[in-house]
Design a protein around this motif. Structure first.
Motif, PDB file in Angstrom:
ATOM      1  N   VAL A  86      12.812 -42.832  19.143  1.00 32.15           N
ATOM      2  CA  VAL A  86      12.679 -42.669  20.265  1.00 32.15           C
ATOM      3  C   VAL A  86      11.542 -42.938  20.798  1.00 32.15           C
ATOM      4  CG1 VAL A  86      12.564 -41.230  22.342  1.00 32.15           C
ATOM      5  CG2 VAL A  86      13.671 -40.405  19.866  1.00 32.15           C
ATOM      6  N   LEU A  87      11.904 -44.105  22.322  1.00 35.00           N
ATOM      7  CA  LEU A  87      10.670 -44.911  23.535  1.00 35.00           C
ATOM      8  C   LEU A  87      11.416 -43.935  24.858  1.00 35.00           C
ATOM      9  CD1 LEU A  87      12.105 -48.468  22.192  1.00 35.00           C
ATOM     10  CD2 LEU A  87      10.261 -46.667  21.623  1.00 35.00           C
ATOM     11  N   ALA A  88       9.989 -44.434  25.349  1.00 32.29           N
ATOM     12  CA  ALA A  88      10.630 -43.222  26.609  1.00 32.29           C
ATOM     13  C   ALA A  88       9.959 -45.379  28.003  1.00 32.29           C
ATOM     14  CB  ALA A  88       9.504 -42.677  26.823  1.00 32.29           C
ATOM     15  N   THR A  89      10.732 -44.926  29.053  1.00 32.48           N
ATOM     16  CA  THR A  89      10.884 -46.143  30.378  1.00 32.48           C
ATOM     17  C   THR A  89      10.130 -45.374  31.109  1.00 32.48           C
ATOM     18  OG1 THR A  89      11.188 -48.112  31.035  1.00 32.48           O
ATOM     19  CG2 THR A  89      12.464 -46.528  29.782  1.00 32.48           C
ATOM     20  N   PRO A 110      23.204 -45.108  29.995  1.00 29.83           N
ATOM     21  CA  PRO A 110      21.975 -44.422  30.618  1.00 29.83           C
ATOM     22  C   PRO A 110      23.415 -42.503  31.012  1.00 29.83           C
ATOM     23  CG  PRO A 110      21.942 -46.154  31.392  1.00 29.83           C
ATOM     24  CD  PRO A 110      23.086 -47.067  30.970  1.00 29.83           C
ATOM     25  N   THR A 111      22.866 -41.862  30.655  1.00 28.12           N
ATOM     26  CA  THR A 111      23.760 -40.439  30.357  1.00 28.12           C
ATOM     27  C   THR A 111      22.964 -39.403  31.332  1.00 28.12           C
ATOM     28  OG1 THR A 111      24.993 -41.441  29.178  1.00 28.12           O
ATOM     29  CG2 THR A 111      25.364 -38.748  28.924  1.00 28.12           C
ATOM     30  N   GLY A 116      18.690 -32.265  29.903  1.00 30.67           N
ATOM     31  CA  GLY A 116      17.318 -31.921  30.687  1.00 30.67           C
ATOM     32  C   GLY A 116      16.970 -33.682  31.000  1.00 30.67           C
ATOM     33  N   ILE A 117      17.473 -34.935  29.641  1.00 33.56           N
ATOM     34  CA  ILE A 117      16.573 -35.777  29.696  1.00 33.56           C
ATOM     35  C   ILE A 117      17.795 -36.507  30.258  1.00 33.56           C
ATOM     36  CG2 ILE A 117      16.065 -37.482  28.216  1.00 33.56           C
ATOM     37  CD1 ILE A 117      14.783 -34.943  26.639  1.00 33.56           C
ATOM     38  N   ARG A 118      17.576 -37.787  30.784  1.00 31.25           N
ATOM     39  CA  ARG A 118      18.530 -39.633  31.008  1.00 31.25           C
ATOM     40  C   ARG A 118      17.940 -40.213  30.275  1.00 31.25           C
ATOM     41  NH1 ARG A 118      21.790 -41.005  33.902  1.00 31.25           N
ATOM     42  NH2 ARG A 118      22.070 -43.141  34.814  1.00 31.25           N
ATOM     43  N   ASP A 119      18.998 -40.668  29.022  1.00 29.73           N
ATOM     44  CA  ASP A 119      18.546 -41.923  28.415  1.00 29.73           C
ATOM     45  C   ASP A 119      19.588 -42.553  27.790  1.00 29.73           C
ATOM     46  OD1 ASP A 119      20.129 -40.599  26.739  1.00 29.73           O
ATOM     47  OD2 ASP A 119      18.814 -39.348  25.314  1.00 29.73           O
ATOM     48  N   CYS A 120      19.661 -43.639  27.517  1.00 30.65           N
ATOM     49  CA  CYS A 120      20.178 -44.645  26.248  1.00 30.65           C
ATOM     50  C   CYS A 120      20.315 -44.642  24.903  1.00 30.65           C
ATOM     51  CB  CYS A 120      20.314 -46.108  27.560  1.00 30.65           C
ATOM     52  SG  CYS A 120      19.335 -46.977  27.395  1.00 30.65           S
ATOM     53  N   ARG A 131      16.830 -44.687  20.902  1.00 26.83           N
ATOM     54  CA  ARG A 131      17.046 -43.867  22.254  1.00 26.83           C
ATOM     55  C   ARG A 131      16.199 -43.885  22.829  1.00 26.83           C
ATOM     56  NH1 ARG A 131      21.768 -41.092  21.462  1.00 26.83           N
ATOM     57  NH2 ARG A 131      21.589 -40.673  23.932  1.00 26.83           N
ATOM     58  N   ILE A 132      16.048 -44.643  24.488  1.00 24.09           N
ATOM     59  CA  ILE A 132      15.155 -44.885  25.402  1.00 24.09           C
ATOM     60  C   ILE A 132      14.955 -44.114  26.701  1.00 24.09           C
ATOM     61  CG2 ILE A 132      14.427 -46.762  27.220  1.00 24.09           C
ATOM     62  CD1 ILE A 132      15.745 -48.807  25.242  1.00 24.09           C
ATOM     63  N   GLN A 133      14.837 -43.360  26.512  1.00 22.35           N
ATOM     64  CA  GLN A 133      14.755 -41.876  27.785  1.00 22.35           C
ATOM     65  C   GLN A 133      14.099 -42.348  29.227  1.00 22.35           C
ATOM     66  OE1 GLN A 133      12.381 -38.379  25.850  1.00 22.35           O
ATOM     67  NE2 GLN A 133      13.831 -38.506  24.857  1.00 22.35           N
ATOM     68  N   GLN A 134      13.810 -41.886  29.676  1.00 21.12           N
ATOM     69  CA  GLN A 134      13.411 -41.809  30.937  1.00 21.12           C
ATOM     70  C   GLN A 134      12.033 -40.793  30.889  1.00 21.12           C
ATOM     71  OE1 GLN A 134      15.176 -42.836  34.293  1.00 21.12           O
ATOM     72  NE2 GLN A 134      13.467 -43.328  35.059  1.00 21.12           N
ATOM     73  N   SER A 135      11.337 -41.452  31.473  1.00 21.83           N
ATOM     74  CA  SER A 135       9.652 -40.919  31.192  1.00 21.83           C
ATOM     75  C   SER A 135       9.438 -39.780  32.395  1.00 21.83           C
ATOM     76  CB  SER A 135       8.460 -41.336  31.001  1.00 21.83           C
ATOM     77  OG  SER A 135       8.122 -42.520  31.295  1.00 21.83           O
TER      78      SER A 135
END
Length: 135
Positions: A86-89, A110-111, A116-120, A131-135
């Protein structure tokens, strides 16, 4: 205790493809690129996080692994079910656009997740799930 995460390991089946994906698509810097015994280990990481790395290694190189286990690992990698990270951006939507433009193997756009997390999600060239999630 003062413990940090130094490195995570992901298998790669084609070092040049993996290097191009992590360096050119994700923008990671190459920290090490080491060949040994006809195999290649590549260490990459975010430019602004010099103490955190991903080691891209040949699959199933442990001498204790049987041929049957090696086949199972290779099959799981091909399906994308063996390894992931899992990465974050800060901006998952623009990161996704960059991934999509690179012809990355898109798994999920992106979903907004119910937790509570937005990710793709995408797969790297070896099939590892990222998985890349909004940080």
């Amino acid at each position: 205790m003062d413990i940090t995460i130094n490195a995570s390991f992901l298998p790669q089946t084609d070092p040049d493809e993996s290097l191009a994906f992590y360096r050119d698509v994700l923008g990671f810097e190459v920290r090490k690129d080491v060949g040994y015994g006809g195999m290649r280990w590549i260490t990459v990481g975010p430019v602004d996080q010099p103490s955190t790395s991903i080691v891209l290694h040949p699959p199933a190189v442990d001498p204790g692994i049987t041929d049957e286990e090696r086949r199972t690992i290779t099959e799981m990698m091909a399906k994308g079910t063996f390894a992931g990270i899992v990465l974050a951006t800060k901006d998952v939507d623009s990161t996704f656009e960059r991934l999509q433009a690179s012809d990355a193997d898109i798994v999920q756009e992106p979903t907004d997740q119910p937790y509570g997390i937005r990710d793709c999600a995408v797969r790297d060239p070896a099939g590892n799930l990222l998985r890349i999630q909004q940080s």
